[in-house]
Design an enzyme around this catalytic site. Structure first.
Site, mmCIF file in Angstrom:
data_model
loop_
_atom_site.group_PDB
_atom_site.id
_atom_site.type_symbol
_atom_site.label_atom_id
_atom_site.label_comp_id
_atom_site.label_asym_id
_atom_site.label_seq_id
_atom_site.Cartn_x
_atom_site.Cartn_y
_atom_site.Cartn_z
ATOM 1 N N ASP A 67 -8.914 12.200 -0.621
ATOM 2 C CA ASP A 67 -8.138 12.253 0.622
ATOM 3 C C ASP A 67 -7.308 13.516 0.743
ATOM 4 O OD1 ASP A 67 -6.431 11.555 -1.430
ATOM 5 O OD2 ASP A 67 -6.098 9.529 -0.722
ATOM 6 N N ASN A 136 0.802 -0.802 -1.982
ATOM 7 C CA ASN A 136 0.354 -1.774 -0.962
ATOM 8 C C ASN A 136 -1.137 -2.102 -1.118
ATOM 9 O OD1 ASN A 136 -0.863 0.549 -0.073
ATOM 10 N ND2 ASN A 136 -0.056 0.478 2.010
ATOM 11 N N HIS A 138 -3.630 0.157 -1.421
ATOM 12 C CA HIS A 138 -4.595 1.121 -0.880
ATOM 13 C C HIS A 138 -5.374 1.842 -1.981
ATOM 14 C CE1 HIS A 138 -1.477 4.683 -0.436
ATOM 15 N NE2 HIS A 138 -2.105 4.776 -1.587
ATOM 16 N N GLU A 143 -5.659 2.009 4.027
ATOM 17 C CA GLU A 143 -4.484 1.142 4.090
ATOM 18 C C GLU A 143 -4.898 -0.307 4.390
ATOM 19 O OE1 GLU A 143 -2.035 2.455 2.916
ATOM 20 O OE2 GLU A 143 -1.197 4.149 4.008
HETATM 21 C C1 GLP Z 1 -1.581 8.436 -3.055
HETATM 22 C C2 GLP Z 1 -3.092 8.661 -3.036
HETATM 23 C C3 GLP Z 1 -3.808 7.488 -3.633
HETATM 24 C C4 GLP Z 1 -3.205 7.103 -4.977
HETATM 25 C C5 GLP Z 1 -1.755 6.751 -4.796
HETATM 26 C C6 GLP Z 1 -1.097 6.315 -6.091
HETATM 27 O O1 GLP Z 1 -1.161 7.589 -2.041
HETATM 28 N N1 GLP Z 1 -3.589 8.889 -1.729
HETATM 29 O O2 GLP Z 1 -5.175 7.827 -3.790
HETATM 30 O O3 GLP Z 1 -3.892 6.028 -5.504
HETATM 31 O O4 GLP Z 1 -1.138 7.916 -4.305
HETATM 32 O O5 GLP Z 1 0.002 7.087 -6.380
HETATM 33 P P1 GLP Z 1 0.827 7.074 -7.703
HETATM 34 O O6 GLP Z 1 -0.080 7.320 -8.838
HETATM 35 O O7 GLP Z 1 1.790 8.236 -7.508
HETATM 36 O O8 GLP Z 1 1.515 5.768 -7.775
#
Ligand code: GLP
Length: 264
Positions: A67, A136, A138, A143
């Site tokens: 993404d 959440n 995702h 989402e």
């Molecule tokens: C972002 C990315 C996700 C990832 C998430 C987890 O939102 N788009 O792909 O899974 O972060 O983040 P963290 O590892 O900082 O909790």
């Protein structure tokens, strides 16, 4: 799903880096699906270290990131392109032209989404897709309530995500872009293998819904229950709400694939 519960976050990250390194060693022309977020930083650091120690060759590897924020240029410090350059691409001998991140600054983001899907297809599909988990539920930026068979598309980020990611934007939710390009859940499910890595107590509840709850668009990560080759790496904190702990530990001790992974 095959699930491994590690004693701590450090061991979880080391195992994740090991799985990625093995993939590159076994198939030097692998197509890797990559993720961002805080969880991934230490994984990429371990992978870069292993790459140096074992002279891993990334030159034939193609990468596709999950993404990117809409509106951020590649040189914006919070863009995922910038993140990948810093944490991985400049640390290994990857071929820059073979690294793909959706272009969030493209003039037509819908066209960019379609062409990203085409590029994945032309590369022969993703061999191994690395995934983190949003609080959440995702995966990528899919989402809650997004279609479980979606392809790469533009999304409006949930408020929970803006809140979770504000830390990277001076703790100011207003600075977090509200739209992003993401591989769809369907795109992710097309990968030949998926690797979900989750650590920490704050994700324990959502981890239990992803692994033990019903497959539901409310929890996009639960779609991984449908994937035939999904490996989940957790630390004790992230696994603390699972009810099937005994069954998971049994599988860890008796599954030959997991045994090979866990035996030093
Ligand atoms: C972002 C990315 C996700 C990832 C998430 C987890 O939102 N788009 O792909 O899974 O972060 O983040 P963290 O590892 O900082 O909790």
């Amino acid at each position: 799903m095959k699930i491994v519960i590690c004693p701590d976050a450090a061991r979880t990250r080391t195992l994740a880096a090991l799985v990625l390194a093995k993939q590159v060693k076994t198939k030097p022309t692998s197509v890797l699906g990559l993720a961002t977020g805080r969880t991934m930083e230490a994984i990429y650091a371990r992978l870069a270290e292993t790459s140096k120690q074992q002279a891993l060759d990334f030159s034939g590897v193609t990468t596709f990131n999950l993404d990117e924020y809409v509106g951020l240029n590649a040189d914006h410090p919070q863009s995922y392109r910038y993140y990948m350059q810093t944490h991985l691409f400049q640390q290994v001998n990857v071929t820059p032209e073979k690294t793909y991140v959706p272009d969030g600054a493209a003039p037509d983001v819908d066209a960019e989404a379609r062409s990203y899907e085409d590029r994945i297809r032309q590369a022969g599909g993703i061999d191994l897709q690395l995934l983190g988990l949003g609080e959440n539920g995702h995966i990528g930026f899919n989402e809650p309530l997004s279609a479980l068979n979606s392809r790469t598309h533009v999304v409006t980020l949930a408020q929970a995500t803006l809140k979770q990611n504000a830390e990277m934007f001076d703790n100011d939710m207003a600075q977090v872009p509200t739209r992003a390009l993401t591989m769809g859940t369907g795109t992710i499910l097309d990968s030949r293998e998926t690797l979900l890595v989750v650590t920490g107590e704050t994700k324990a509840e959502i981890v239990s819904r992803v692994i033990e709850g019903a497959v539901s668009a409310l929890v996009p990560g639960s779609a991984l229950q449908l994937h035939p080759h999904c490996l989940v790496l957790l630390d004790e904190a992230a696994a603390s709400r699972l009810t099937q702990r005994e069954a998971i530990l049994w599988q860890m001790q008796h599954d030959p694939e997991l045994q090979e992974l866990l035996t030093p």
